[in-house]
Design a protein around this motif. Structure first.
Motif, PDB file in Angstrom:
ATOM      1  N   ARG A 106       5.607   3.849 -51.226  1.00 30.85           N
ATOM      2  CA  ARG A 106       5.092   5.234 -50.944  1.00 30.85           C
ATOM      3  C   ARG A 106       3.565   4.900 -50.754  1.00 30.85           C
ATOM      4  NH1 ARG A 106       3.144   9.490 -54.365  1.00 30.85           N
ATOM      5  NH2 ARG A 106       3.345   7.979 -56.253  1.00 30.85           N
ATOM      6  N   GLY A 107       3.398   5.597 -49.757  1.00 29.41           N
ATOM      7  CA  GLY A 107       1.752   5.293 -49.452  1.00 29.41           C
ATOM      8  C   GLY A 107       1.476   4.653 -48.431  1.00 29.41           C
ATOM      9  N   LEU A 108       2.357   3.511 -48.143  1.00 25.87           N
ATOM     10  CA  LEU A 108       2.067   2.543 -47.040  1.00 25.87           C
ATOM     11  C   LEU A 108       2.291   3.116 -45.728  1.00 25.87           C
ATOM     12  CD1 LEU A 108       1.311  -0.338 -46.016  1.00 25.87           C
ATOM     13  CD2 LEU A 108       3.847  -0.866 -46.136  1.00 25.87           C
ATOM     14  N   GLY A 109       3.209   3.931 -45.430  1.00 27.19           N
ATOM     15  CA  GLY A 109       3.569   4.437 -44.372  1.00 27.19           C
ATOM     16  C   GLY A 109       2.354   5.469 -43.883  1.00 27.19           C
ATOM     17  N   PRO A 110       1.990   6.380 -44.758  1.00 25.99           N
ATOM     18  CA  PRO A 110       0.781   7.285 -44.466  1.00 25.99           C
ATOM     19  C   PRO A 110      -0.466   6.521 -44.050  1.00 25.99           C
ATOM     20  CG  PRO A 110       2.015   8.230 -46.155  1.00 25.99           C
ATOM     21  CD  PRO A 110       2.816   6.888 -45.991  1.00 25.99           C
ATOM     22  N   ALA A 111      -0.723   5.362 -44.712  1.00 30.16           N
ATOM     23  CA  ALA A 111      -1.920   4.783 -44.684  1.00 30.16           C
ATOM     24  C   ALA A 111      -1.804   4.120 -43.147  1.00 30.16           C
ATOM     25  CB  ALA A 111      -2.016   3.238 -45.590  1.00 30.16           C
ATOM     26  N   LEU A 112      -0.517   3.401 -42.649  1.00 26.13           N
ATOM     27  CA  LEU A 112      -0.745   2.898 -41.303  1.00 26.13           C
ATOM     28  C   LEU A 112      -0.711   3.914 -40.290  1.00 26.13           C
ATOM     29  CD1 LEU A 112       2.518   0.679 -42.050  1.00 26.13           C
ATOM     30  CD2 LEU A 112       0.120  -0.348 -41.336  1.00 26.13           C
ATOM     31  N   ALA A 113      -0.030   5.133 -40.671  1.00 26.30           N
ATOM     32  CA  ALA A 113      -0.045   6.255 -39.671  1.00 26.30           C
ATOM     33  C   ALA A 113      -1.521   6.663 -39.432  1.00 26.30           C
ATOM     34  CB  ALA A 113       0.976   7.600 -40.073  1.00 26.30           C
ATOM     35  N   ARG A 114      -2.265   6.788 -40.664  1.00 27.20           N
ATOM     36  CA  ARG A 114      -3.511   7.312 -40.491  1.00 27.20           C
ATOM     37  C   ARG A 114      -4.476   6.317 -39.688  1.00 27.20           C
ATOM     38  NH1 ARG A 114      -8.525   9.169 -42.358  1.00 27.20           N
ATOM     39  NH2 ARG A 114      -9.328   7.161 -42.915  1.00 27.20           N
ATOM     40  N   LEU A 150      11.046   0.513 -37.280  1.00 29.59           N
ATOM     41  CA  LEU A 150       9.660   0.564 -36.974  1.00 29.59           C
ATOM     42  C   LEU A 150       9.243   1.199 -35.813  1.00 29.59           C
ATOM     43  CD1 LEU A 150       7.388  -0.815 -38.534  1.00 29.59           C
ATOM     44  CD2 LEU A 150       7.067  -2.274 -36.603  1.00 29.59           C
ATOM     45  N   VAL A 151      10.285   1.241 -34.818  1.00 29.34           N
ATOM     46  CA  VAL A 151       9.770   1.748 -33.404  1.00 29.34           C
ATOM     47  C   VAL A 151       9.863   3.268 -33.774  1.00 29.34           C
ATOM     48  CG1 VAL A 151      10.679   2.330 -31.039  1.00 29.34           C
ATOM     49  CG2 VAL A 151      10.659  -0.273 -31.654  1.00 29.34           C
ATOM     50  N   ARG A 152      10.959   4.008 -34.483  1.00 26.59           N
ATOM     51  CA  ARG A 152      10.814   5.350 -34.791  1.00 26.59           C
ATOM     52  C   ARG A 152      10.012   5.798 -35.420  1.00 26.59           C
ATOM     53  NH1 ARG A 152      15.825   4.481 -36.806  1.00 26.59           N
ATOM     54  NH2 ARG A 152      14.932   4.587 -38.900  1.00 26.59           N
ATOM     55  N   PHE A 153       9.540   4.815 -36.374  1.00 24.11           N
ATOM     56  CA  PHE A 153       8.337   5.456 -37.392  1.00 24.11           C
ATOM     57  C   PHE A 153       7.048   5.479 -36.561  1.00 24.11           C
ATOM     58  CE2 PHE A 153       4.590   4.197 -39.683  1.00 24.11           C
ATOM     59  CZ  PHE A 153       4.482   5.131 -40.697  1.00 24.11           C
ATOM     60  N   ALA A 154       6.920   4.537 -35.603  1.00 25.07           N
ATOM     61  CA  ALA A 154       5.821   4.551 -34.564  1.00 25.07           C
ATOM     62  C   ALA A 154       5.899   5.790 -33.846  1.00 25.07           C
ATOM     63  CB  ALA A 154       5.732   3.280 -34.011  1.00 25.07           C
ATOM     64  N   ARG A 155       6.926   6.010 -33.347  1.00 26.16           N
ATOM     65  CA  ARG A 155       6.991   7.164 -32.332  1.00 26.16           C
ATOM     66  C   ARG A 155       6.787   8.258 -33.268  1.00 26.16           C
ATOM     67  NH1 ARG A 155      12.246   6.387 -29.861  1.00 26.16           N
ATOM     68  NH2 ARG A 155      11.327   4.615 -28.304  1.00 26.16           N
ATOM     69  N   GLU A 156       7.242   8.440 -34.330  1.00 27.28           N
ATOM     70  CA  GLU A 156       7.246   9.844 -34.976  1.00 27.28           C
ATOM     71  C   GLU A 156       5.813  10.107 -35.094  1.00 27.28           C
ATOM     72  OE1 GLU A 156      11.417   9.425 -37.288  1.00 27.28           O
ATOM     73  OE2 GLU A 156       9.578   9.057 -38.400  1.00 27.28           O
ATOM     74  N   HIS A 157       5.085   9.203 -35.367  1.00 27.50           N
ATOM     75  CA  HIS A 157       3.671   9.297 -35.627  1.00 27.50           C
ATOM     76  C   HIS A 157       2.738   9.013 -34.682  1.00 27.50           C
ATOM     77  CE1 HIS A 157       5.368   8.761 -39.546  1.00 27.50           C
ATOM     78  NE2 HIS A 157       4.628   9.405 -39.975  1.00 27.50           N
ATOM     79  N   GLY A 158       3.296   9.123 -33.353  1.00 27.90           N
ATOM     80  CA  GLY A 158       2.247   8.877 -32.120  1.00 27.90           C
ATOM     81  C   GLY A 158       1.646   7.577 -31.968  1.00 27.90           C
ATOM     82  N   LEU A 159       2.145   6.262 -32.387  1.00 26.67           N
ATOM     83  CA  LEU A 159       1.546   5.043 -32.618  1.00 26.67           C
ATOM     84  C   LEU A 159       2.412   4.294 -31.459  1.00 26.67           C
ATOM     85  CD1 LEU A 159       1.562   3.986 -36.421  1.00 26.67           C
ATOM     86  CD2 LEU A 159      -0.053   5.653 -35.048  1.00 26.67           C
TER      87      LEU A 159
END
Ligand code: 9MR
Length: 375
Positions: free
Chosen positions: A73-81, A112-121
């Motif tokens: 918890r926390g890693l995804g938001p930090a990467l996205a940010r 990972l690709v999905r996560f990136a896409r969801e966050h505009g990365l």
């Protein structure tokens, strides 16, 4: 090396930060937060590294693993940010995708690709050909001179991940110590000859006409005979590839910095980047992190040394117009490949500490981007 990086120990400690711009006080507050405690209170208001890098037309990204994003918890938001881009640390490597011939495992890479896409990365493709991540079944065919597994692997990856705009096509081809003519005696060289690099680039171009294609390598940073030889051989490889018309767009300079290797020197690094630029190539600092030398030193001193080294490196690299992006090899020390499982203390060579708080390396990166972009 997989599964390491679990040597987590709560590192909440108080120490004096070096001056890091107007946000030093905020940084000190962030340092006290435990892993996964949620966003830093300033996270919504402080421009991220990605945004600061973008002011100079550059990107900032980090290597990441989908399993870690899911587990922590926390890693995804930090990467996205913080990031504009993610590099899959392992999921797109051949052995992660096709350990057994013909049986593909896309779950982690797709996640990972999905996560990136969801966050505009964006996602950097890493890496199509690397000896160390080539599955045994493919190695034996390649060693017998068979190119077809490479062709099929490229079709698979460049077809499925067609959105990826930048690929490390060949990883770590240079070896001036044990290599042949300065090229690593890997399965590709042994089975297919020195021309495999150009052929891999052509193959990738035929399948991904608009992607940017890179060769990625390490050991170019310090003033010693081995790294001097590596720089020379790398530049010669690039020049040869360009001369024969191979579709090479840029290079990844990994920049795994190491505090035991002495000072960084502009008179060494500037000409290296300039030679790359003269060949019409751009560069990405593709795997930045810092291996510490003295883990017994006081924490504040350790963090200062890491931050200073990064600042020196980036001040040189970001003064080069052809350096287009910076990727750290992970975001948090908790997941760094430099900390073996159970290591205590863990290496502190990434911008966030193991508790997911920003630390002096972060502010050093931020300051280097600001200096390079805002003068
Ligand atoms: O950090 C990566 C580690 O988790 C993997 O176990 C390892 C093998 O796939 O690769 C590491 O990343 C390497 C990168 O792909 C290429 N340059 C050197 C990096 C550190 O070994």
């Amino acid at each position: 090396m997989q599964g390491r990086g679990r040597g987590f120990r709560d590192q909440r400690m108080t120490f004096t930060l070096p001056r890091r711009g107007v946000l030093a006080g905020v940084a000190a507050a962030a340092l006290l937060k435990p892993f996964g405690a949620g966003a830093d209170s300033d996270a919504q208001t402080t421009p991220s590294l990605a945004r600061i890098a973008a002011r100079g037309g550059r990107y900032y990204g980090a290597a990441a693993r989908f399993d870690q994003i899911e587990a922590e918890r926390g890693l995804g938001p930090a990467l996205a940010r913080e990031c504009a881009q993610l590099t899959p640390e392992i999921h797109m490597k051949w052995d992660a995708i096709e350990w057994h011939a013909g049986q593909h495992s896309f779950e982690q890479a797709d996640g990972l690709v999905r996560f990136a896409r969801e966050h505009g990365l964006k996602v950097r493709g890493h890496t199509l050909l690397w000896d160390q991540s080539t599955p045994a079944w493919a190695k034996s065919k390649i060693l017998a001179g068979d190119w077809s597994p490479i062709r099929r692997h490229f079709e698979t990856m460049l077809g499925r991940y067609g959105d990826v705009e930048e690929w490390d096509v060949v990883n770590e081809p240079i070896d001036t110590v044990g290599g042949k003519g300065g090229l690593r005696r890997n399965c590709f060289h042994r089975g297919l000859g020195a021309g495999y690099v150009a052929r891999a680039l052509r193959e990738a171009r035929s399948l991904a006409p608009t992607a940017r294609l890179l060769v990625n390598d390490y050991g170019f940073d310090y003033d010693n005979p081995v790294e001097e030889a590596r720089r020379r051989r790398f530049v010669k490889l690039l020049a040869d590839l360009k001369a024969e018309g191979a579709p090479l767009d840029g290079v990844g300079v990994q920049a795994h910095l190491d505090l035991s290797k002495g000072p960084l020197k502009p008179e060494i690094l500037e000409p290296f980047f300039a030679k790359i630029a003269d060949l019409g190539l751009y560069a990405v600092i593709s795997e930045l992190d810092v291996k510490e030398h003295d883990l017994a030193a006081p924490l504040a001193e350790r963090d200062r040394r890491v931050a200073d080294q990064v600042q020196q490196y980036l001040d040189i690299a970001l003064a080069q117009p052809n350096v287009r992006g910076v990727v750290t090899w992970g975001l948090s020390d908790r997941h760094s490949w430099l900390s073996e499982a159970g290591a205590d203390p863990i290496n502190r060579g990434l911008p966030y500490d193991a508790g997911l708080a920003r630390k002096p390396m972060y502010w050093a990166m931020r300051d280097s981007f600001l200096r390079a972009h805002d003068g």
